[in-house]
Design a protein around this motif. Structure first.
Motif, mmCIF file in Angstrom:
data_model
loop_
_atom_site.group_PDB
_atom_site.id
_atom_site.type_symbol
_atom_site.label_atom_id
_atom_site.label_comp_id
_atom_site.label_asym_id
_atom_site.label_seq_id
_atom_site.Cartn_x
_atom_site.Cartn_y
_atom_site.Cartn_z
ATOM 1 N N LEU A 1 0.952 -1.167 0.045
ATOM 2 C CA LEU A 1 0.021 0.133 0.055
ATOM 3 C C LEU A 1 0.787 1.391 0.085
ATOM 4 C CD1 LEU A 1 -2.841 -0.826 2.479
ATOM 5 C CD2 LEU A 1 -3.082 -0.848 -0.137
ATOM 6 N N SER B 1 1.515 2.706 -3.751
ATOM 7 C CA SER B 1 0.777 3.940 -4.145
ATOM 8 C C SER B 1 1.436 5.128 -4.459
ATOM 9 C CB SER B 1 -0.152 4.129 -2.908
ATOM 10 O OG SER B 1 0.433 4.484 -1.699
ATOM 11 N N LEU C 1 1.396 7.233 -7.775
ATOM 12 C CA LEU C 1 1.223 8.697 -7.881
ATOM 13 C C LEU C 1 2.049 9.527 -8.360
ATOM 14 C CD1 LEU C 1 0.170 9.297 -3.899
ATOM 15 C CD2 LEU C 1 -1.314 9.743 -5.984
ATOM 16 N N LEU D 1 -5.312 7.331 -4.931
ATOM 17 C CA LEU D 1 -4.173 6.707 -4.130
ATOM 18 C C LEU D 1 -3.481 7.448 -3.038
ATOM 19 C CD1 LEU D 1 -1.950 5.655 -7.442
ATOM 20 C CD2 LEU D 1 -3.381 3.953 -5.665
ATOM 21 N N ILE E 1 -4.351 6.311 0.128
ATOM 22 C CA ILE E 1 -3.622 4.697 0.284
ATOM 23 C C ILE E 1 -2.394 4.836 1.042
ATOM 24 C CG2 ILE E 1 -3.155 2.759 -0.736
ATOM 25 C CD1 ILE E 1 -5.572 3.023 -2.729
ATOM 26 N N THR E 2 -1.409 5.792 0.810
ATOM 27 C CA THR E 2 -0.152 5.794 1.193
ATOM 28 C C THR E 2 -0.106 5.736 2.812
ATOM 29 O OG1 THR E 2 0.418 6.981 -1.068
ATOM 30 C CG2 THR E 2 2.060 7.169 0.776
#
Length: 125
Positions: A80, A84, A88, A101, A104-105
């Motif tokens: 993740l 991500s 990005l 995204l 998600i980071t």
């Protein structure tokens, strides 16, 4: 469980080398310095956790449930967090930023922190 840690540690380590070289050589002209720095952050965290997974894979007692949670936290967190960031940066460089995204980071970061907290807990009990 130890085999899973070794497999993902190996995959993450190999991909970190490939993606690091990709970023340093092929993306250097396409990305801004800020984007390149973000990409490199993803690579570094991926490599750090690849090494941790390999160490855990060689030293874990596979019968303990907490070990499974540690390994899963590091695997999910790395996917993740690092991937991500790659998404990005690469989508932003192509002027098609995948904004979904963004959240998600930090979620990946939380999984990584959880893995470290669980590892500390394991040492304390």
């Amino acid at each position: 469980m130890s085999q899973l840690a070794l497999i993902f540690g190996s995959i993450f380590g190999g991909l970190a080398i490939i993606l690091g070289a990709f970023g340093a050589h092929l993306l250097k002209k396409k990305l801004t310095s800020e984007q390149l720095q973000s990409f490199e952050t993803g690579v570094k965290y991926q490599m750090y956790h690849a090494i941790v997974l390999l160490l855990l894979g060689f030293h874990l007692d596979i019968s303990a449930t907490i070990n499974a949670y540690i390994v899963y936290s590091f695997i999910i967190g790395t996917i993740l967090f690092s991937f991500s960031i790659y998404g990005l940066v690469l989508s932003s460089a192509n002027n098609k930023k995948l904004k979904f995204l963004g959240p998600i980071t930090p979620l990946g970061g939380l999984f990584l922190v959880a893995g470290w907290v669980l590892l500390l807990f394991k040492f304390l009990i």
